[in-house]
Design a protein around this motif. Sequence first.
Motif, mmCIF file in Angstrom:
data_model
loop_
_atom_site.group_PDB
_atom_site.id
_atom_site.type_symbol
_atom_site.label_atom_id
_atom_site.label_comp_id
_atom_site.label_asym_id
_atom_site.label_seq_id
_atom_site.Cartn_x
_atom_site.Cartn_y
_atom_site.Cartn_z
ATOM 1 N N PHE A 104 0.843 -1.203 0.000
ATOM 2 C CA PHE A 104 0.000 0.000 0.000
ATOM 3 C C PHE A 104 0.877 1.252 0.000
ATOM 4 O O PHE A 104 0.638 2.199 -0.751
ATOM 5 C CB PHE A 104 -0.915 0.009 1.222
ATOM 6 N N CYS A 105 1.903 1.243 0.855
ATOM 7 C CA CYS A 105 2.796 2.399 0.943
ATOM 8 C C CYS A 105 3.474 2.650 -0.400
ATOM 9 O O CYS A 105 3.550 3.796 -0.863
ATOM 10 C CB CYS A 105 3.870 2.172 1.997
ATOM 11 N N GLY A 108 1.029 4.125 -2.879
ATOM 12 C CA GLY A 108 0.718 5.513 -2.554
ATOM 13 C C GLY A 108 1.868 6.444 -2.876
ATOM 14 O O GLY A 108 1.682 7.478 -3.529
ATOM 15 N N ILE A 109 3.085 6.073 -2.458
ATOM 16 C CA ILE A 109 4.233 6.976 -2.633
ATOM 17 C C ILE A 109 4.615 7.063 -4.116
ATOM 18 O O ILE A 109 4.850 8.160 -4.636
ATOM 19 C CB ILE A 109 5.422 6.481 -1.783
ATOM 20 N N ASN A 111 2.794 6.716 -6.758
ATOM 21 C CA ASN A 111 1.860 7.513 -7.537
ATOM 22 C C ASN A 111 1.864 8.968 -7.113
ATOM 23 O O ASN A 111 1.529 9.854 -7.899
ATOM 24 C CB ASN A 111 0.450 6.930 -7.434
ATOM 25 N N PHE A 112 2.257 9.207 -5.863
ATOM 26 C CA PHE A 112 2.389 10.599 -5.427
ATOM 27 C C PHE A 112 3.570 11.256 -6.147
ATOM 28 O O PHE A 112 3.488 12.390 -6.599
ATOM 29 C CB PHE A 112 2.592 10.641 -3.911
ATOM 30 N N PRO A 116 -0.435 9.382 -11.097
ATOM 31 C CA PRO A 116 -1.199 8.149 -11.297
ATOM 32 C C PRO A 116 -1.616 7.926 -12.751
ATOM 33 O O PRO A 116 -2.788 8.035 -13.092
ATOM 34 C CB PRO A 116 -2.418 8.348 -10.393
ATOM 35 N N PHE B 298 -4.416 8.126 -3.009
ATOM 36 C CA PHE B 298 -3.084 7.542 -2.845
ATOM 37 C C PHE B 298 -2.493 7.892 -1.485
ATOM 38 O O PHE B 298 -1.766 7.096 -0.909
ATOM 39 C CB PHE B 298 -2.172 7.960 -3.992
ATOM 40 N N HIS B 299 -2.821 9.098 -0.954
ATOM 41 C CA HIS B 299 -2.402 9.404 0.415
ATOM 42 C C HIS B 299 -3.012 8.411 1.378
ATOM 43 O O HIS B 299 -2.378 7.947 2.316
ATOM 44 C CB HIS B 299 -2.859 10.805 0.813
ATOM 45 N N LEU B 301 -3.841 5.337 0.782
ATOM 46 C CA LEU B 301 -3.133 4.052 0.701
ATOM 47 C C LEU B 301 -1.820 4.112 1.479
ATOM 48 O O LEU B 301 -1.471 3.180 2.207
ATOM 49 C CB LEU B 301 -2.842 3.702 -0.756
ATOM 50 N N THR B 302 -1.085 5.215 1.318
ATOM 51 C CA THR B 302 0.188 5.351 2.025
ATOM 52 C C THR B 302 -0.032 5.272 3.527
ATOM 53 O O THR B 302 0.682 4.563 4.239
ATOM 54 C CB THR B 302 0.849 6.694 1.679
ATOM 55 N N ILE B 304 -2.638 4.087 5.307
ATOM 56 C CA ILE B 304 -3.117 2.806 5.837
ATOM 57 C C ILE B 304 -1.993 1.777 5.779
ATOM 58 O O ILE B 304 -1.853 0.944 6.680
ATOM 59 C CB ILE B 304 -4.382 2.319 5.096
ATOM 60 N N GLY B 305 -1.146 1.867 4.746
ATOM 61 C CA GLY B 305 -0.009 0.954 4.658
ATOM 62 C C GLY B 305 0.946 1.152 5.815
ATOM 63 O O GLY B 305 1.353 0.201 6.478
ATOM 64 N N ALA B 306 1.276 2.416 6.085
ATOM 65 C CA ALA B 306 2.196 2.714 7.182
ATOM 66 C C ALA B 306 1.587 2.283 8.509
ATOM 67 O O ALA B 306 2.267 1.698 9.363
ATOM 68 C CB ALA B 306 2.503 4.206 7.203
#
Lengths: 288, 335
Positions: A104-105, A108-109, A111-112, A116, B298-299, B301-302, B304-306
Amino acid sequence: MQTVFSIAVDALAYGMVLFVISIGLSVTMGLMRVVNLAHGAFAMIAGYLASYAARDLGLGYAAGILIAVVGTVIIAIPLERFLYRRLYGATELTQVLMTIGITFCVIGIANFIFGPTLKTIPLPPALQGSVDLGFRSIAAHRVFAIVCGLVVALALWFLIERTAFGIRLRAAVDNAAMAAALGVRTEVVYAVSFAVAIGLAALGGVVGAELLPVEPYYALRYMVTFLVVVSVGGAGSIPGALLACLVLGAIDTTGRYLAPEYGEFFFYLAVIVIVTLFPRGLLGRSKQ
Amino acid sequence: MTAPVEHSATVSPPVIRRLIDGGLIGALAIAVIGAAGYYLFPNNLALLTRMTAMALLVLSLDLVTGYCGVATLGHAALFGAGAYGAGIAAAHFGISEPLTMTLIGAVAGAVAGLVAGFVILRAHGLAQLVLSIAVIHLFHEAANKASRWTGGSDGLSGIMPNAVFGLFEFDLWGQTAYIYGLALLILVFVALKILVRSPFGMLARGVREDPVRVGAMGVSVHSVLLRVYVISGAVAGIGGALSAISTQVVGLDSLSFTLSAEALVMLVLGGTGSLYGALIGTIVFMFFEDTLSAINPFHWLTIIGALLVMVVLFAPKGLYGSAVALVGRFRRRQA
């Protein structure tokens, strides 16, 4: 005949890409017994890096692959040191959750930072055309993917069966505690094989980008595929992984050609049948 | 002669105590928090109802994963079966009485639980995980293919539930749906609390702790797990039916790997092996998801992942489990 041939070529290319990406996972899972769902995330990082280098910076395909592999390994080493090392010997549930979290991280990172969108990796002219076999012609990048798969399989076979490092690796897979007692520095073996595994995932991610397009949810979409391949082949077995990739690649590609409306139905049906019949994988060894 | 009298006299107080310190307090807490949500977020009842349906899914996953130690990434199969069961009954057979729909959902979920359990419980460890993943994908593709019944990728629409008891219409604001869902959640919670504390619940826990020993005691481990799977399927099916009734549409996403993984994340966030943990995990996860993904998915996802990595590293018992441990340590220090 035309259909059979193109199915065969596509299945072979797809299977080889699967093999290059998942063989690293198979080795690390056989060695460290970590269910690593984040393996696809590293292939995705590589795809993003290669796309950035080759398309946005215009450095070319070969440089793209190199940057992607090296960059991904550099990103992965601290993760091994600080996160994965705590997972050795933990329960499957813990490993699954931690690696889902890492995935997930990464999504997210990545695509940030890179935005995306679908990331294309422009092929060099040599790989864009098709190769004439005399009676049939096939796309050059598929040949390239197949050759990459074969080279990786051979190189790994040599590394594991014919070098001193391979001996230590096999000893650690068989019995880590005993290997450590005999003076093998298992932590180093773990770290090196993890780096090699990630490098291969990166290579496969870039080479296979034509077949598994690099998109924002790549890591999530193929997360399961790679794990399934390893489980079907048997963790830690190179011939097993190769066999699993070829079988599953053939089933999936044939299904897509002949019965596209069923999606991945036959793929997962085959997985259930194989895993039920061979709980340790096709060529996996039983645990001590 | 006097033995039976004594027996009944000693049994009834524990039953009452069990109800008070177990199900009743939890039920009361759900009712109070639910009412607070109703008055604090009157414009967001759809989200709260979705939370309730998800809470049922996570509770059902907790039965399997938390109490029996079966790691599964395919639990949405049971939820989706309930949703499609209730939805198909309403859209194709005209059964639009909500209680009947819920019952059909529970039965469909239980059947799916039997099928999924039959497949998944054949293996252990990695193979089990992979089987559970294969099961959810098979269900997903089957539902996609059977588009005549399920609407395929367009989703199943045309679900028009009647009024509850013929009195309370499902309104535009989702008030009835929310209260109906809350009532279902409370009933299921109390039932599960009783189940978990019953001898059968203890047996399930025993299977998690040491299956070999339970087997040596003469109990079939496989049959215990399969029965838990069926019960878990009924609970997830009720959740699915609630989601079908409240949104009046069933999509393929209710049978997705993503939903299964999310449910597992919620459970672990709250804490496995405790019904409260399942509820707390669901509320925290969905509240943050709603707030943060409105800004940038995407924030979300980041974060929840962390969060997941943090929980695994520093609070493996989850939010609820860690809170309980903290309170326990505090009390011991005072004593």
